[in-house]
Design a protein around this motif. Structure first.
Motif, short mmCIF file in Angstrom:
data_model
loop_
_atom_site.label_atom_id
_atom_site.label_comp_id
_atom_site.label_asym_id
_atom_site.label_seq_id
_atom_site.Cartn_x
_atom_site.Cartn_y
_atom_site.Cartn_z
N ILE A 22 -4.37 -2.82 2.70
CA ILE A 22 -5.57 -2.19 2.16
C ILE A 22 -6.42 -3.29 1.56
N SER B 125 1.56 -4.25 3.14
CA SER B 125 2.79 -3.47 3.30
C SER B 125 3.99 -4.40 3.30
N ASN C 293 1.35 4.54 7.13
CA ASN C 293 0.79 3.83 8.28
C ASN C 293 -0.22 2.76 7.88
N ALA C 294 -0.17 2.28 6.63
CA ALA C 294 -1.08 1.23 6.19
C ALA C 294 -0.39 -0.12 6.26
N GLN D 3 -0.31 4.20 1.11
CA GLN D 3 -0.69 5.09 2.18
C GLN D 3 0.22 4.92 3.39
N LYS E 78 -10.25 -0.28 2.00
CA LYS E 78 -10.20 0.13 3.40
C LYS E 78 -8.80 -0.12 3.96
N THR E 79 -8.28 0.87 4.67
CA THR E 79 -6.94 0.77 5.24
C THR E 79 -6.97 0.10 6.61
N ALA F 81 -4.61 -0.09 9.66
CA ALA F 81 -3.46 0.68 10.11
C ALA F 81 -2.42 -0.17 10.83
N GLU G 75 -3.85 -5.64 -0.57
CA GLU G 75 -2.48 -5.14 -0.68
C GLU G 75 -1.83 -5.19 0.70
N PRO H 69 0.81 -1.20 0.00
CA PRO H 69 0.00 0.00 0.00
C PRO H 69 0.85 1.26 0.00
#
Length: 331
Positions: A37, A299, A33-34, A31, A41-42, A44, A297, A29
């Protein structure tokens, strides 16, 4: 009526020997602090860490993981549970799967008093610690609702699910055995088969003629093969090639071409209604299509989404298998 096998054919028998048990990569991801996803929607990183910290407080044996530098196992397991929760929500909304809230409350109450601390003397395995720690990190109602939802998804999906496939086994000691890992050989074989449907058929025929464990046109249902109901075989889409290792403790890999996948097949005379074990085994596998539709997705700090395992692997080289679309299959 769908034709189904009436006896254990080679794949089912061999997977049983392997000891199969319950159970699209991304650059990650973008974004901040993701952790992941899912369906836009993430999830965190802070949420994952919060649950890991809660697990450490609730389950003293987690310290063993910390001492062995294996806390990443817990982090990935927590993130997987969060991902499954989102996939369950997406699937149940689309398929109109209903859960009895009274049953959720009852199961949550049973869970609340069922966990006994694991021994902290090193006798508990990392897998045992992770499983219990994850269950203790989440609220009992959350665990109960997701468990019952997965069981209902499996129960609804089992009667009409039928898969027809060709397969070949990549195992040690074969006639063409050469140096290199079986995983690499299996994935290479899968890529070879993914060139085209006709080419795949010829390759499987050659394996059969060469005396390998291989066959064309196998058809199975979850009811006829409950021991492998949780495998990628029942979740892979039409016109795809899969390669997976049924059990890490056994060396063999299965490579299969999915020729047909029905979700509304007529059950065969030998098929029985899905019992609780079959339903809960199949449930997570029924989310595989949902995960591909809505997108998952991960991190890179956690690893990659392992579609074959419906879990998170540390890296692409450590996934439990692959799912590869066959080229030009729709033309």
């Amino acid at each position: 009526m769908t034709t189904v096998i009436r006896r254990r054919r080679p794949l089912v028998v061999l997977l049983a020997v392997f000891g199969l048990l319950l159970s699209a990569c991304s650059t990650g991801p973008g974004q901040a602090n993701a952790a992941a996803i899912v369906n836009g929607k993430t999830i965190a990183v802070n949420r994952v860490q919060e649950l890991v910290d809660k697990a450490r407080q609730a389950e003293p044996a987690v310290q063993q993981l910390a001492d062995q530098r294996k806390l990443d196992l817990l982090s990935r397991a927590v993130l997987r549970q969060l991902i499954l929760h989102e996939l369950i929500a997406a699937h149940t909304a689309k398929e109109n799967v209903a859960i009895n809230e009274a049953t959720v409350t009852e199961l949550a109450g049973q869970l609340s008093g069922s966990f006994q601390p694991l021994p902290t003397d090193g006798s508990a395995s990392p897998e045992q610690i992770v499983d219990q720690a994850v269950n203790r990190a989440f609220e009992p109602t959350e665990i109960a609702r997701d468990y019952l939802a997965l069981a209902e998804i499996g129960r609804k999906g089992a009667p009409g699910l039928s898969v027809t496939f060709d397969f070949t086994l990549v195992a040690p000691g074969g006639p063409d055995d050469k140096p290199g890992s079986l995983r690499d050989k299996a994935i290479a074989k899968a890529n070879q088969l993914a060139v085209g449907l006709d080419e795949a058929g010829k390759i499987i025929d050659a394996d059969v003629a060469g005396g390998l464990q291989a066959a064309r046109g196998e058809t199975i249902t979850p009811a006829l093969a409950p021991d492998i109901a949780g495998s990628v075989l029942f979740g892979a889409p039409l016109n795809s090639v899969i390669a997976f290792q049924p059990n890490p403790q056994n060396a063999g890999w299965v490579v299969a071409v999915i020729r047909k996948r029905e979700t509304n097949a007529t059950p065969g005379p030998d098929d029985k209604p899905a019992d609780a074990r079959l339903a809960t085994t199949l449930g997570p596998r029924m989310l595989q299509g949902t995960s591909q539709q809505v997108g998952v997705e991960i991190s890179p700090r956690y690893g990659v989404w392992d579609l074959a395992g419906m879990a998170i692997a540390p890296s692409e080289g450590e996934t439990t298998g692959v799912v590869i679309p066959i080229k030009n299959a729709g033309q």
